[in-house]
Design an enzyme around this catalytic site. Structure first.
Site, short mmCIF file in Angstrom:
data_model
loop_
_atom_site.label_atom_id
_atom_site.label_comp_id
_atom_site.label_asym_id
_atom_site.label_seq_id
_atom_site.Cartn_x
_atom_site.Cartn_y
_atom_site.Cartn_z
N ASP A 8 14.50 31.69 -37.24
CA ASP A 8 15.39 30.60 -36.91
C ASP A 8 15.82 29.99 -38.25
OD1 ASP A 8 16.62 28.43 -35.40
OD2 ASP A 8 14.92 27.23 -36.06
N ASP A 10 17.35 26.30 -39.18
CA ASP A 10 16.89 24.93 -39.45
C ASP A 10 15.46 24.75 -38.99
OD1 ASP A 10 19.67 23.07 -39.86
OD2 ASP A 10 19.92 24.97 -38.80
#
Length: 226
Positions: A8, A10
Site C-alpha cells: 500500500d 500511504d
C-alpha cells in the site's frame, strides 16, 4: 519462495501524513478555526481527503461547503505532495534488498494516479517500482482483489508467491482474496481503537524495519531432507 511484494502507499511504503497535516492546519487557520491534533489527522489518512477534512473541520461530507473545501485541499496537495513525505524507516533498506535479489515490488493504492505517479517520481521510487495500480486504473479498487491481481500480472509473477503489505483492513482483504500472504503494517495510520487481529493477516509488524528479516526468511529455499 517469495516472488514479489506489493505495498500500500500511504502509511505503508511512504509516511505522507506530515504533508497532509501541514496543509490542513493552514486551511484551519485561514478559516479561523483552531488547529487539529496531528495524530487525529494522521489516523484518518487511510480514509483519504474526505476522512481527514470531515474530522479536522467537524463537517459532514454532505455539507454544502465541503466540496469546495475538498477541492482546495486537493489543489494544495497536488502542488506540494512530497515536501515532508519520506519512506518509513527501514523501507529503503528493504527496497534495496528486493532490488538486489531481483524480486519485483509494486504499489497498489486507493490514491488516484494524479497524485500517486508524481509522488513516486518525486521520492525517487518511480523507476524502481515494477507496477503501480491506482483506483482509476481498475473497475474495482481495494478491498476487491482486481488491483492486486493486475499488479502481479504486470510484474509477471504468481500471486501465490507474492506478499501484500498494508496498514488498512482493505489491504489485507485484497491480498487474501488474491491468494497472497499478507502483512499488517501496524506502524501505519491505524485508529487507536482498531482491532488489527480481526484482519486475520498472515503476519503483522510494529515497525517497518521488521519487514526485511521476515521477508528474507520467507525467501530462503526449503531445506532438503533427502
Amino acid at each position: 519462495m517469495l516472488s514479489g511484494v506489493l505495498f500500500d502507499l500511504d502509511g505503508t511504503l511512504l509516511d505522507t501524513a506530515e504533508d497532509f497535516v501541514h496543509i490542513i492546519q493552514a486551511m484551519l487557520q485561514e478559516h479561523g478555526r483552531p488547529p487539529a491534533a496531528a495524530e487525529l489527522i494522521r489516523a484518518q489518512v487511510s480514509d483519504g481527503s474526505i476522512g481527514m477534512l470531515s474530522t479536522a473541520f467537524e463537517l459532514s461530507p454532505e455539507a454544502a461547503a465541503f466540496a469546495a473545501l475538498r477541492e482546495d485541499f486537493l489543489s494544495r496537495y497536488e502542488q506540494g505532495l512530497a515536501v515532508h513525505t519520506r519512506p518509513f524507516p527501514g523501507i529503503s533498506e528493504l527496497l534495496d534488498w528486493l532490488d538486489a535479489e531481483q524480486l519485483p515490488w509494486g504499489v497498489v493504492t486507493n490514491k488516484l494516479s494524479r497524485f500517486s505517479i508524481p509522488l513516486l517520481e518525486q521520492t525517487g521510487l518511480a523507476s524502481r517500482c515494477a507496477s503501480l495500480v491506482c483506483p482509476d486504473q481498475v473497475a474495482r479498487g481495494k478491498p476487491d482483489p482486481e488491483s492486486a491481481l493486475k499488479a502481479c500480472s504486470e510484474m509477471q509473477i504468481d500471486p501465490a508467491g507474492c506478499i501484500f503489505v498494508g496498514d488498512h483492513l482493505r489491504d489485507i482483504q485484497a491480498g487474501r482474496a488474491a491468494g497472497m500472504a499478507t502483512i499488517a503494517a501496524l506502524y501505519g495510520y491505524l485508529p487507536a481503537d482498531e482491532d488489527h487481529l480481526a484482519w486475520q493477516a498472515t503476519h503483522s509488524v510494529q515497525h517497518a524495519s521488521e519487514l526485511l528479516p521476515w521477508l528474507q526468511q520467507r525467501h530462503q529455499p526449503e531445506t532438503s531432507h533427502v
